[in-house]
Design a protein around this motif. Structure first.
Motif, PDB file in Angstrom:
ATOM      1  N   GLY A 136       0.817  -1.226   0.000  1.00 55.47           N
ATOM      2  CA  GLY A 136       0.000   0.000   0.000  1.00 55.47           C
ATOM      3  C   GLY A 136       0.845   1.269   0.000  1.00 55.47           C
ATOM      4  O   GLY A 136       0.434   2.297   0.549  1.00 55.47           O
ATOM      5  N   LEU A 137       2.031   1.197  -0.600  1.00 60.13           N
ATOM      6  CA  LEU A 137       2.909   2.381  -0.617  1.00 60.13           C
ATOM      7  C   LEU A 137       2.441   3.394  -1.660  1.00 60.13           C
ATOM      8  O   LEU A 137       1.793   3.031  -2.648  1.00 60.13           O
ATOM      9  CB  LEU A 137       4.343   1.960  -0.941  1.00 60.13           C
ATOM     10  CG  LEU A 137       5.008   0.994   0.040  1.00 60.13           C
ATOM     11  CD1 LEU A 137       6.396   0.600  -0.460  1.00 60.13           C
ATOM     12  CD2 LEU A 137       5.112   1.626   1.421  1.00 60.13           C
ATOM     13  N   THR A 138       2.800   4.639  -1.461  1.00 57.82           N
ATOM     14  CA  THR A 138       2.482   5.661  -2.451  1.00 57.82           C
ATOM     15  C   THR A 138       3.585   5.671  -3.511  1.00 57.82           C
ATOM     16  O   THR A 138       4.714   5.205  -3.252  1.00 57.82           O
ATOM     17  CB  THR A 138       2.442   7.065  -1.802  1.00 57.82           C
ATOM     18  OG1 THR A 138       3.771   7.353  -1.322  1.00 57.82           O
ATOM     19  CG2 THR A 138       1.448   7.141  -0.659  1.00 57.82           C
ATOM     20  N   PRO A 139       3.294   6.234  -4.696  1.00 63.79           N
ATOM     21  CA  PRO A 139       4.339   6.338  -5.712  1.00 63.79           C
ATOM     22  C   PRO A 139       5.583   7.062  -5.179  1.00 63.79           C
ATOM     23  O   PRO A 139       6.717   6.660  -5.480  1.00 63.79           O
ATOM     24  CB  PRO A 139       3.664   7.128  -6.833  1.00 63.79           C
ATOM     25  CG  PRO A 139       2.213   6.775  -6.699  1.00 63.79           C
ATOM     26  CD  PRO A 139       1.975   6.646  -5.221  1.00 63.79           C
ATOM     27  N   ALA A 140       5.383   8.092  -4.357  1.00 66.99           N
ATOM     28  CA  ALA A 140       6.536   8.836  -3.824  1.00 66.99           C
ATOM     29  C   ALA A 140       7.380   7.939  -2.921  1.00 66.99           C
ATOM     30  O   ALA A 140       8.623   7.985  -2.950  1.00 66.99           O
ATOM     31  CB  ALA A 140       6.055  10.067  -3.065  1.00 66.99           C
ATOM     32  N   GLU A 141       6.710   7.102  -2.128  1.00 66.85           N
ATOM     33  CA  GLU A 141       7.457   6.174  -1.257  1.00 66.85           C
ATOM     34  C   GLU A 141       8.229   5.144  -2.095  1.00 66.85           C
ATOM     35  O   GLU A 141       9.374   4.807  -1.785  1.00 66.85           O
ATOM     36  CB  GLU A 141       6.496   5.466  -0.285  1.00 66.85           C
ATOM     37  CG  GLU A 141       6.005   6.387   0.822  1.00 66.85           C
ATOM     38  CD  GLU A 141       4.821   5.819   1.616  1.00 66.85           C
ATOM     39  OE1 GLU A 141       4.680   6.205   2.782  1.00 66.85           O
ATOM     40  OE2 GLU A 141       4.031   5.019   1.070  1.00 66.85           O
ATOM     41  N   ILE A 142       7.583   4.673  -3.144  1.00 65.10           N
ATOM     42  CA  ILE A 142       8.264   3.693  -4.010  1.00 65.10           C
ATOM     43  C   ILE A 142       9.442   4.365  -4.721  1.00 65.10           C
ATOM     44  O   ILE A 142      10.503   3.763  -4.916  1.00 65.10           O
ATOM     45  CB  ILE A 142       7.269   3.059  -5.010  1.00 65.10           C
ATOM     46  CG1 ILE A 142       6.185   2.314  -4.215  1.00 65.10           C
ATOM     47  CG2 ILE A 142       7.975   2.107  -5.969  1.00 65.10           C
ATOM     48  CD1 ILE A 142       5.003   1.839  -5.026  1.00 65.10           C
ATOM     49  N   PRO A 194      -0.354  11.970  -7.834  1.00 59.01           N
ATOM     50  CA  PRO A 194       0.860  11.474  -8.487  1.00 59.01           C
ATOM     51  C   PRO A 194       0.620  11.387  -9.995  1.00 59.01           C
ATOM     52  O   PRO A 194      -0.431  10.882 -10.410  1.00 59.01           O
ATOM     53  CB  PRO A 194       1.057  10.072  -7.893  1.00 59.01           C
ATOM     54  CG  PRO A 194       0.247  10.058  -6.636  1.00 59.01           C
ATOM     55  CD  PRO A 194      -0.893  11.020  -6.843  1.00 59.01           C
ATOM     56  N   LEU A 195       1.566  11.854 -10.788  1.00 57.40           N
ATOM     57  CA  LEU A 195       1.366  11.858 -12.239  1.00 57.40           C
ATOM     58  C   LEU A 195       1.079  10.448 -12.754  1.00 57.40           C
ATOM     59  O   LEU A 195       0.263  10.257 -13.660  1.00 57.40           O
ATOM     60  CB  LEU A 195       2.602  12.435 -12.958  1.00 57.40           C
ATOM     61  CG  LEU A 195       2.481  12.471 -14.475  1.00 57.40           C
ATOM     62  CD1 LEU A 195       1.408  13.454 -14.933  1.00 57.40           C
ATOM     63  CD2 LEU A 195       3.816  12.823 -15.121  1.00 57.40           C
ATOM     64  N   VAL A 196       1.742   9.444 -12.138  1.00 55.78           N
ATOM     65  CA  VAL A 196       1.569   8.073 -12.623  1.00 55.78           C
ATOM     66  C   VAL A 196       0.118   7.609 -12.502  1.00 55.78           C
ATOM     67  O   VAL A 196      -0.320   6.720 -13.241  1.00 55.78           O
ATOM     68  CB  VAL A 196       2.553   7.115 -11.892  1.00 55.78           C
ATOM     69  CG1 VAL A 196       2.124   6.847 -10.451  1.00 55.78           C
ATOM     70  CG2 VAL A 196       2.759   5.811 -12.652  1.00 55.78           C
ATOM     71  N   ASP A 197      -0.660   8.244 -11.613  1.00 50.32           N
ATOM     72  CA  ASP A 197      -2.070   7.881 -11.485  1.00 50.32           C
ATOM     73  C   ASP A 197      -2.945   8.613 -12.511  1.00 50.32           C
ATOM     74  O   ASP A 197      -4.127   8.293 -12.663  1.00 50.32           O
ATOM     75  CB  ASP A 197      -2.572   8.188 -10.068  1.00 50.32           C
ATOM     76  CG  ASP A 197      -1.996   7.211  -9.052  1.00 50.32           C
ATOM     77  OD1 ASP A 197      -1.467   6.164  -9.481  1.00 50.32           O
ATOM     78  OD2 ASP A 197      -2.045   7.506  -7.842  1.00 50.32           O
ATOM     79  N   ILE A 198      -2.366   9.582 -13.160  1.00 53.98           N
ATOM     80  CA  ILE A 198      -3.129  10.375 -14.128  1.00 53.98           C
ATOM     81  C   ILE A 198      -2.860   9.867 -15.544  1.00 53.98           C
ATOM     82  O   ILE A 198      -3.691  10.011 -16.443  1.00 53.98           O
ATOM     83  CB  ILE A 198      -2.715  11.873 -14.002  1.00 53.98           C
ATOM     84  CG1 ILE A 198      -3.022  12.393 -12.595  1.00 53.98           C
ATOM     85  CG2 ILE A 198      -3.376  12.750 -15.056  1.00 53.98           C
ATOM     86  CD1 ILE A 198      -4.488  12.390 -12.208  1.00 53.98           C
ATOM     87  N   ILE A 199      -1.689   9.279 -15.738  1.00 53.26           N
ATOM     88  CA  ILE A 199      -1.330   8.767 -17.075  1.00 53.26           C
ATOM     89  C   ILE A 199      -2.172   7.531 -17.387  1.00 53.26           C
ATOM     90  O   ILE A 199      -2.305   6.639 -16.535  1.00 53.26           O
ATOM     91  CB  ILE A 199       0.179   8.403 -17.138  1.00 53.26           C
ATOM     92  CG1 ILE A 199       1.046   9.655 -16.908  1.00 53.26           C
ATOM     93  CG2 ILE A 199       0.527   7.755 -18.468  1.00 53.26           C
ATOM     94  CD1 ILE A 199       2.550   9.370 -16.862  1.00 53.26           C
ATOM     95  N   VAL A 200      -2.759   7.492 -18.584  1.00 54.18           N
ATOM     96  CA  VAL A 200      -3.563   6.324 -19.005  1.00 54.18           C
ATOM     97  C   VAL A 200      -2.651   5.097 -19.061  1.00 54.18           C
ATOM     98  O   VAL A 200      -1.546   5.153 -19.618  1.00 54.18           O
ATOM     99  CB  VAL A 200      -4.218   6.588 -20.384  1.00 54.18           C
ATOM    100  CG1 VAL A 200      -4.912   5.330 -20.912  1.00 54.18           C
ATOM    101  CG2 VAL A 200      -5.202   7.742 -20.298  1.00 54.18           C
ATOM    102  N   ASP A 201      -3.131   3.996 -18.473  1.00 52.30           N
ATOM    103  CA  ASP A 201      -2.275   2.798 -18.346  1.00 52.30           C
ATOM    104  C   ASP A 201      -2.311   1.936 -19.601  1.00 52.30           C
ATOM    105  O   ASP A 201      -2.623   0.747 -19.548  1.00 52.30           O
ATOM    106  CB  ASP A 201      -2.687   1.983 -17.105  1.00 52.30           C
ATOM    107  CG  ASP A 201      -4.107   1.463 -17.215  1.00 52.30           C
ATOM    108  OD1 ASP A 201      -4.874   1.992 -18.056  1.00 52.30           O
ATOM    109  OD2 ASP A 201      -4.465   0.514 -16.483  1.00 52.30           O
ATOM    110  N   GLN A 202      -2.000   2.521 -20.740  1.00 50.99           N
ATOM    111  CA  GLN A 202      -1.907   1.780 -22.006  1.00 50.99           C
ATOM    112  C   GLN A 202      -0.565   2.103 -22.638  1.00 50.99           C
ATOM    113  O   GLN A 202      -0.351   3.216 -23.119  1.00 50.99           O
ATOM    114  CB  GLN A 202      -3.049   2.176 -22.943  1.00 50.99           C
ATOM    115  CG  GLN A 202      -4.426   1.785 -22.422  1.00 50.99           C
ATOM    116  CD  GLN A 202      -5.545   2.494 -23.148  1.00 50.99           C
ATOM    117  OE1 GLN A 202      -5.379   3.008 -24.246  1.00 50.99           O
ATOM    118  NE2 GLN A 202      -6.710   2.540 -22.522  1.00 50.99           N
ATOM    119  N   ALA A 203       0.352   1.117 -22.604  1.00 53.74           N
ATOM    120  CA  ALA A 203       1.709   1.394 -23.079  1.00 53.74           C
ATOM    121  C   ALA A 203       1.774   1.368 -24.608  1.00 53.74           C
ATOM    122  O   ALA A 203       1.218   0.475 -25.245  1.00 53.74           O
ATOM    123  CB  ALA A 203       2.672   0.363 -22.493  1.00 53.74           C
TER     124      ALA A 203
END
Ligand SMILES: NC(=O)C1=CN([C@@H]2O[C@H](COP(=O)(O)OP(=O)(O)OC[C@H]3O[C@@H](n4cnc5c(N)ncnc54)[C@H](OP(=O)(O)O)[C@@H]3O)[C@@H](O)[C@H]2O)C=CC1
Ligand SMILES: O=C(CO)[C@H](O)[C@H](O)COP(=O)(O)O
Length: 484
Positions: A216-222, A256-265
């Protein structure tokens, strides 16, 4: 500025294609005191380069391809840096009509190596040298020192090599550029580099996902954990990039930006080429393959929508020892990374045999130590492994890497099991572990597969106890065996 007609033979080397990569390669060449002819299909881009960077060195701009060629000093060297495929063919065709025997065309884009082989053969008949040249490092690398992987003839490297080496990255005074091998070898190695890039990015992604969901870590913690990892065996540019991306906060939402980016690589195709080619060469590149398929799955919107409500029937996360889990994930990441590189190097080895290329795997690792996207401390150890034994059948056969994987094993097995139990996809972690268990296995179920093939198609099999090829007469009552 407006572009006037350049003086003939006033440049040492030329670059056509003033996009992201081409303009920076040209600037890098100019900074290293090469007189650089520059050209772009749309002349305004050439003007833009002159306006912004014209004072960085000696640039010789041209509006037309004819002027560009005439501004080059014979024997001419013209670098093409445009989109792979039809655009590259079109530019090469136009250039070839203007060049003379002995001149060199360098394609520095991400071309498919079979295209490079075709182009090299066709241009050779016209007396022109063609060099398919991999360049890695992105926009900044092209400007400040990329890793460069030129193929083509050894003769063209004599003229081209010193210029390319001067602009490449350097490690301990050694350039991250060497003659890879004949014809398409340079583009082949760049393709595998990109395939490995896919696997490297995916294993970092899997580690992130497990840490996030497991603890359950946040992106910043990771990001902080990754920054720590980046001080050890995992020290790499992609780790650094991941650290930066994970700590980025979206200005608009504060999330966190990573939560805003669409998860389609996305993908432009080099990973897919690596896998397709590996299949042709019968080399299992499971890490790269799973990484490429993982990008595909992420973008399979219709299937993801249809499956969105499927039950996972998975355990709830309840990790008692946070630090131990973090170490498990770190070890799983490192071991999976070693497997992906080992497989990538095997693909290069197989292609060298297939196409008669004299590729030094140690040199490939050496020129990837800096400048390129997969640059990493780890590549210093890969270089040592292949220096020690250029014939290593797989990277894992090197003592250093074998010990690293052996140490990682209990951690890695735990992580793969936990991922499965908790419903977290970890395709490269788990397929790499399967590869390891498969390649070290005493007996594989392939024996049953041979039996199945013989049963339905009389495809025959070999026996462990005697020479020869055999077939069981499955359709008869006796099921006797015949030698075929
Ligand atoms: N971006 C990256 O990080 C990396 C890219 N590469 C490879 O480098 C090459 C260039 O990429 P990049 O600089 O990013 O691309 P850009 O999109 O920034 O630039 C593309 C260039 O190609 C030119 N071009 C496109 N079609 C034609 C055509 N039919 N005839 C003539 N010129 C054409 C464009 O000219 P115009 O301005 O007239 O449209 C432009 O100069 C590609 O092969 C790419 O795969 C390799 C390593 C890293
Ligand atoms: O060549 C590269 C680096 O060496 C590019 O970054 C690569 O093309 C990116 O590939 P994709 O868009 O498929 O992720």
């Amino acid at each position: 500025m407006t572009i006037s007609k350049p003086a003939p033979s006033s440049a040492d080397i030329g670059v056509t294609g003033m996009g992201v990569m081409g303009r920076n390669l040209a600037r890098n060449l100019a900074r290293h005191e090469h007189r650089v002819a520059i050209h772009n299909r749309t002349a305004s881009k050439t003007e833009d380069v002159m306006d912004q960077f014209g004072d960085e060195g000696t640039f010789v701009p041209s509006e037309s391809l004819e002027d560009f060629v005439s501004s080059l000093t014979p024997p001419r060297v013209a670098i093409v840096m445009v989109q792979a495929g039809a655009a590259t063919d079109a530019v090469i065709d136009d250039l070839a009509d203007l060049l003379d025997e002995g001149d060199i065309i360098v394609d520095a884009g991400n071309a498919l190596f079979t295209d490079t082989r075709r182009r090299e053969a066709a241009l050779k008949e016209r007396g022109l040298h063609f060099v398919g040249c991999g360049v890695s490092g992105g926009e900044e690398g092209a400007l400040w020192g990329p890793s460069i992987m030129p193929g083509g003839s050894a003769d063209s490297y004599k003229r081209l090599g010193p210029m390319l080496e001067s602009i490449s990255a350097h490690v301990d005074g050694e350039p991250c550029c060497t003659h890879v091998g004949e014809d398409g070898a340079g583009h082949f190695v760049k393709m595998v580099h990109n395939g490995i890039e896919y696997a490297d990015m995916q294993v970092i992604g899997e580690a992130y996902d497990l840490l996030r969901r497991g603890l359950g870590l946040t992106p910043a913690e990771i990001s902080e954990i990754f920054a720590e990892w980046n001080k050890g065996d995992l020290d790499s540019y992609l780790m650094e990039v991941s650290t930066e991306v994970l700590r980025q906060v979206d200005a608009e939402t504060g999330k966190p930006l990573v939560d805003i980016i669409v998860d389609q690589a996305g993908q432009k195709g080099t990973g897919m080429w690596t896998v397709q080619t590996a299949l042709d060469l019968a080399v299992p590149v499971t890490g790269i393959g799973e990484a490429t398929f993982a990008r595909g799955l992420s973008s399979a919107v219709v299937q993801r929508d249809a499956a969105a409500d499927f039950e996972g029937i998975a355990d709830e996360w309840n990790i008692a020892d946070r630090d131990a889990f973090i170490e498990d994930v770190r070890q799983a990441l490192y071991a999976s990374k070693i497997i992906a590189y080992s497989q990538g190097f095997n693909e290069i080895q197989a292609a060298a045999t297939e196409y008669g290329w004299d590729i030094s795997l140690a040199d490939m690792a050496r020129i990837w130590r800096d400048g390129c996207i997969i640059r990493a401390r780890f590549l210093g150890d890969v270089t040592k492994a292949y220096d020690k034994n250029p014939e290593l059948p797989l990277l894992l056969a090197d003592e250093y890497f074998y010990n690293a994987v052996k140490t990682a094993l209990p951690h890695w097995r735990r992580v793969v099991s936990l991922a499965a139990l908790h419903g977290v996809p970890a395709p490269v972690f788990s397929s790499s572990l399967s590869y390891y268990d498969g390649v070290r296995a005493d007996r594989l179920p392939a024996a049953l597969i041979q039996g199945q093939r013989d049963y339905f198609g009389a495809h025959t099999y070999k026996r462990v106890d005697k020479e020869g090829t055999f077939h069981t007469l499955w359709a008869t009552e006796e099921r006797g065996e015949v030698e075929s």
